[in-house]
Design a protein around this motif. Structure first.
Motif, PDB file in Angstrom:
ATOM      1  N   THR A 254      -3.718  15.269 -11.955  1.00  0.00           N
ATOM      2  CA  THR A 254      -2.381  15.763 -11.750  1.00  0.00           C
ATOM      3  C   THR A 254      -2.119  15.766 -10.132  1.00  0.00           C
ATOM      4  OG1 THR A 254      -2.984  18.036 -11.856  1.00  0.00           O
ATOM      5  CG2 THR A 254      -1.964  16.827 -13.804  1.00  0.00           C
ATOM      6  N   SER A 255      -3.347  16.052  -9.372  1.00  0.00           N
ATOM      7  CA  SER A 255      -2.935  16.195  -7.810  1.00  0.00           C
ATOM      8  C   SER A 255      -2.626  14.998  -7.206  1.00  0.00           C
ATOM      9  CB  SER A 255      -4.186  16.743  -7.214  1.00  0.00           C
ATOM     10  OG  SER A 255      -4.566  17.985  -7.480  1.00  0.00           O
ATOM     11  N   ASP A 256      -1.966  14.900  -6.068  1.00  0.00           N
ATOM     12  CA  ASP A 256      -1.787  13.648  -5.538  1.00  0.00           C
ATOM     13  C   ASP A 256      -3.154  13.060  -5.029  1.00  0.00           C
ATOM     14  OD1 ASP A 256       1.090  13.983  -5.664  1.00  0.00           O
ATOM     15  OD2 ASP A 256       1.356  14.618  -3.267  1.00  0.00           O
ATOM     16  N   ALA A 257      -3.175  11.902  -5.473  1.00  0.00           N
ATOM     17  CA  ALA A 257      -4.492  10.966  -5.064  1.00  0.00           C
ATOM     18  C   ALA A 257      -3.799   9.639  -4.512  1.00  0.00           C
ATOM     19  CB  ALA A 257      -5.098  10.692  -6.335  1.00  0.00           C
ATOM     20  N   PRO A 258      -3.634   9.555  -2.912  1.00  0.00           N
ATOM     21  CA  PRO A 258      -2.991   8.286  -2.701  1.00  0.00           C
ATOM     22  C   PRO A 258      -3.609   7.275  -2.851  1.00  0.00           C
ATOM     23  CG  PRO A 258      -3.082  10.269  -1.048  1.00  0.00           C
ATOM     24  CD  PRO A 258      -3.656  10.656  -1.993  1.00  0.00           C
ATOM     25  N   GLY A 259      -4.879   7.227  -2.807  1.00  0.00           N
ATOM     26  CA  GLY A 259      -5.689   6.020  -2.696  1.00  0.00           C
ATOM     27  C   GLY A 259      -5.385   4.836  -1.971  1.00  0.00           C
ATOM     28  N   ALA A 260      -5.071   5.024  -0.723  1.00  0.00           N
ATOM     29  CA  ALA A 260      -4.519   4.191   0.185  1.00  0.00           C
ATOM     30  C   ALA A 260      -5.719   3.025   0.246  1.00  0.00           C
ATOM     31  CB  ALA A 260      -4.056   4.525   1.504  1.00  0.00           C
ATOM     32  N   ASN A 261      -6.881   3.118   0.666  1.00  0.00           N
ATOM     33  CA  ASN A 261      -7.737   2.118   0.946  1.00  0.00           C
ATOM     34  C   ASN A 261      -8.476   1.867  -0.150  1.00  0.00           C
ATOM     35  OD1 ASN A 261      -9.390   0.308   2.431  1.00  0.00           O
ATOM     36  ND2 ASN A 261     -10.327   2.015   3.662  1.00  0.00           N
TER      37      ASN A 261
ATOM     38  N   VAL B  21       0.679  -1.320  -0.052  1.00  0.00           N
ATOM     39  CA  VAL B  21      -0.072  -0.043   0.042  1.00  0.00           C
ATOM     40  C   VAL B  21       0.942   1.118   0.012  1.00  0.00           C
ATOM     41  CG1 VAL B  21      -1.660   1.300   1.219  1.00  0.00           C
ATOM     42  CG2 VAL B  21      -2.076  -1.260   1.038  1.00  0.00           C
ATOM     43  N   GLU B  22       1.927   1.248   0.931  1.00  0.00           N
ATOM     44  CA  GLU B  22       2.947   2.473   0.704  1.00  0.00           C
ATOM     45  C   GLU B  22       3.549   2.652  -0.447  1.00  0.00           C
ATOM     46  OE1 GLU B  22       5.348   1.421   4.183  1.00  0.00           O
ATOM     47  OE2 GLU B  22       3.975   2.416   5.777  1.00  0.00           O
ATOM     48  N   ARG B  23       3.713   1.603  -1.122  1.00  0.00           N
ATOM     49  CA  ARG B  23       4.498   1.779  -2.469  1.00  0.00           C
ATOM     50  C   ARG B  23       3.333   2.332  -3.392  1.00  0.00           C
ATOM     51  NH1 ARG B  23       6.780   3.376  -5.875  1.00  0.00           N
ATOM     52  NH2 ARG B  23       8.306   2.532  -7.134  1.00  0.00           N
TER      53      ARG B  23
ATOM     54  N   GLY C  23     -10.564  21.595  11.204  1.00  0.00           N
ATOM     55  CA  GLY C  23     -10.125  20.684  12.015  1.00  0.00           C
ATOM     56  C   GLY C  23     -10.024  19.141  11.644  1.00  0.00           C
ATOM     57  N   VAL C  24     -11.076  18.899  10.433  1.00  0.00           N
ATOM     58  CA  VAL C  24     -11.268  17.621   9.966  1.00  0.00           C
ATOM     59  C   VAL C  24     -10.193  17.316   8.872  1.00  0.00           C
ATOM     60  CG1 VAL C  24     -12.827  16.048   8.858  1.00  0.00           C
ATOM     61  CG2 VAL C  24     -13.537  17.563  10.600  1.00  0.00           C
ATOM     62  N   LYS C  25      -9.620  16.161   9.041  1.00  0.00           N
ATOM     63  CA  LYS C  25      -8.506  15.834   8.115  1.00  0.00           C
ATOM     64  C   LYS C  25      -9.230  15.054   6.879  1.00  0.00           C
ATOM     65  CE  LYS C  25      -4.499  12.737   7.493  1.00  0.00           C
ATOM     66  NZ  LYS C  25      -3.719  11.756   7.869  1.00  0.00           N
ATOM     67  N   PHE C  26      -9.024  15.323   5.713  1.00  0.00           N
ATOM     68  CA  PHE C  26      -9.505  14.776   4.504  1.00  0.00           C
ATOM     69  C   PHE C  26      -8.273  14.016   3.834  1.00  0.00           C
ATOM     70  CE2 PHE C  26     -12.764  17.674   5.662  1.00  0.00           C
ATOM     71  CZ  PHE C  26     -13.811  17.234   5.610  1.00  0.00           C
ATOM     72  N   GLY C  27      -8.796  12.906   3.160  1.00  0.00           N
ATOM     73  CA  GLY C  27      -7.793  12.232   1.990  1.00  0.00           C
ATOM     74  C   GLY C  27      -7.292  10.984   2.404  1.00  0.00           C
ATOM     75  N   ASP C  28      -7.283   9.991   1.403  1.00  0.00           N
ATOM     76  CA  ASP C  28      -7.224   8.446   1.333  1.00  0.00           C
ATOM     77  C   ASP C  28      -5.763   8.092   1.532  1.00  0.00           C
ATOM     78  OD1 ASP C  28      -7.501   5.781   1.536  1.00  0.00           O
ATOM     79  OD2 ASP C  28      -8.302   5.901  -0.612  1.00  0.00           O
ATOM     80  N   THR C  29      -5.432   8.460   2.933  1.00  0.00           N
ATOM     81  CA  THR C  29      -3.718   8.078   3.378  1.00  0.00           C
ATOM     82  C   THR C  29      -3.484   6.696   4.199  1.00  0.00           C
ATOM     83  OG1 THR C  29      -4.286   9.749   5.374  1.00  0.00           O
ATOM     84  CG2 THR C  29      -3.374  10.660   3.198  1.00  0.00           C
ATOM     85  N   VAL C  30      -2.289   6.342   4.164  1.00  0.00           N
ATOM     86  CA  VAL C  30      -2.214   5.141   4.841  1.00  0.00           C
ATOM     87  C   VAL C  30      -2.338   5.134   6.294  1.00  0.00           C
ATOM     88  CG1 VAL C  30      -0.116   3.669   5.390  1.00  0.00           C
ATOM     89  CG2 VAL C  30      -0.121   4.657   3.222  1.00  0.00           C
TER      90      VAL C  30
END
Length: 440
Positions: free
Chosen positions: A132-139, A33-35, A314-321
């Motif tokens: 082009t924007s970062d789209a981690p797509g972890a989950n 997933v990190e890769r 105060g809310v974190k958004f984004g599909d991160t590890v």
């Protein structure tokens, strides 16, 4: 006798053998997933020729991982990359090369019988056209791709009667394009597709509201089959079949398998083709008449999927590890691996036909199935959710149930290999067969 209690003894009677699911590595799942996150974005419309960023680099990594796994099993995996040009609609405004990365582990006895495990490798942010924007797509859906890679690593160390296909699909976020491509490829190859296990968002245990469930995984399945004609739907209305598609019986089979594993997750069956207003790559297979289900988390976290990486109020958004639960992902992987092994060992379910109108007995007949040493006949009430009673075991291709009035019951048949591996039940209802319906 309950379906899952009997089913477990039939599915894996040789449990004393080394179990592939016991070699699943949580550390490898996290590393994968990190890769995938490290490619920045895996948007389908992103750059394809950059070696470190974008969908092309991610696909190259997936291919390299499959080839590494294949070297570890003496070349047991055949790597193919079905592709096509796609364009049109509001999600693919310019012609784009669409490529799936697929590894095929051929069966030793019935190589044309295929079970598929798949996930989509592409990712997205809030704007579906932002490539082009970062789209981690972890989950969504790095978790599913990691599961597919790990399944290939552990299952490739054993041999199976049927074929297992491992697939990293592109284009899901742009309209289930990778699922359509692989479903078309399966049809072109003439595969007998016994089951498709689509894994999409399978690595988290906490919902947007803070509710946590790390003991269940949802398994979604269609009811009436998508490829039904008007004539078949009319037969279903008269004689039953609305709750007995092959996909629904795959779901029941998976739930029974999960119930027999104290170290794993329970399967919560969701009797819908997908979530409310949502879709996944299992649907193009269902559209073609192939049995297909979706695995997904018990509770979804909407702040951490399909979102720009940011903090607001105060809310974190984004599909991160850091929002993932890798112990949970390992358990979903475990269930998939057990299901794949069981399905690849078992014969294809038969296609039973029932006769019981205006008589005090019920007759069931079916054609012989390659690899079947015997058949098990099941019965349940028409309002019962699961197969309840095993009523007959036979090496023949038919039974007569004296004193059983067909009007009050539903019937099904599973095929059992010589080693005890049992197929899912195929219902003796209109459209119950595990094969695409003939086109009118």
């Amino acid at each position: 006798m309950r379906y899952f209690l009997v089913g477990i003894s039939l599915i894996l009677s040789h449990a004393a053998m080394a179990a592939p699911e016991d070699t699943i590595s949580q550390a490898r799942l996290r590393a994968d997933v990190e890769r995938l996150v490290g490619f920045g974005t895996r948007h389908t419309l992103s750059v394809q020729d950059d070696p470190v960023r974008g969908i092309g680099a991610a696909r190259d990594w997936a291919e390299a991982e499959f080839r590494k796994t294949s070297r570890g099993c003496g070349g047991c995996l055949e790597i193919v990359k079905p592709e096509r040009m796609v364009s049109g609609g509001d999600r693919v405004p310019v012609p784009t090369r669409l490529v799936n990365v697929v590894a095929i582990q051929r069966g030793t006895e019935r190589p044309n019988e295929v079970v598929i495990v798949q996930a989509h490798i592409d990712s997205r942010v809030s704007d579906i056209l932002n490539a082009t924007s970062d789209a981690p797509g972890a989950n969504d859906d790095g978790s599913g791709v990691a599961l597919v890679m790990e399944a290939a690593r552990v299952l490739s160390q054993s041999r199976y009667a049927g074929t297992i296909v491992y697939a990293a699909l592109s284009g899901e976020e742009q309209g289930l394009l990778g699922g359509k491509l692989l479903a078309d490829y399966a049809a072109e190859q003439g595969w007998t597709v016994k089951a498709v296990l689509n894994n999409d968002i399978v690595g988290g245990s906490r919902g947007s509201d803070g509710y946590r469930d790390d003991t269940h995984v949802r398994v979604l399945s269609e009811g009436p089959r998508a490829d039904a004609t008007d004539a078949l739907r009319a037969q279903m209305r008269r004689f039953g079949g609305e709750n007995d598609s092959p996909s629904r019986n795959i779901s029941r089979w998976v739930a029974g398998l999960a119930a027999g594993d104290a170290r794993g997750l329970a399967a919560r069956q969701i009797w819908r083709a997908d979530r409310m207003g949502r879709g996944g790559d299992q649907l193009p297979f269902s559209d073609k008449g192939y049995p297909a289900v979706r695995f997904t988390v018990a509770v979804e976290d909407y702040e951490h999927q399909h979102q720009d990486v940011r903090t607001e109020g105060g809310v974190k958004f984004g599909d991160t590890v850091d929002e993932m639960d890798f112990a949970y992902l390992a358990k979903v992987t475990r269930l998939n691996v057990r299901a794949l092994a069981g399905l690849a060992r078992a014969p294809t379910p038969p296609a039973p036909v029932v006769k019981g109108a205006v008589q005090t007995s019920t007759e069931l007949d079916w054609q012989a199935v390659p690899g079947a040493a015997k058949y098990v006949v099941w019965q349940r009430r028409t309002d019962a959710p699961a197969w309840e009673t095993m009523v007959s075991e036979t090496a023949a291709t038919g039974v007569k149930l004296a004193g059983v009035r067909a009007d009050d019951w539903l019937f099904g048949v599973s095929a059992v290999a010589a080693d005890g591996s049992a197929s899912p039940v195929a219902s003796a209802v209109p459209g119950g067969q595990f094969a695409p319906l003939p086109k009118p």
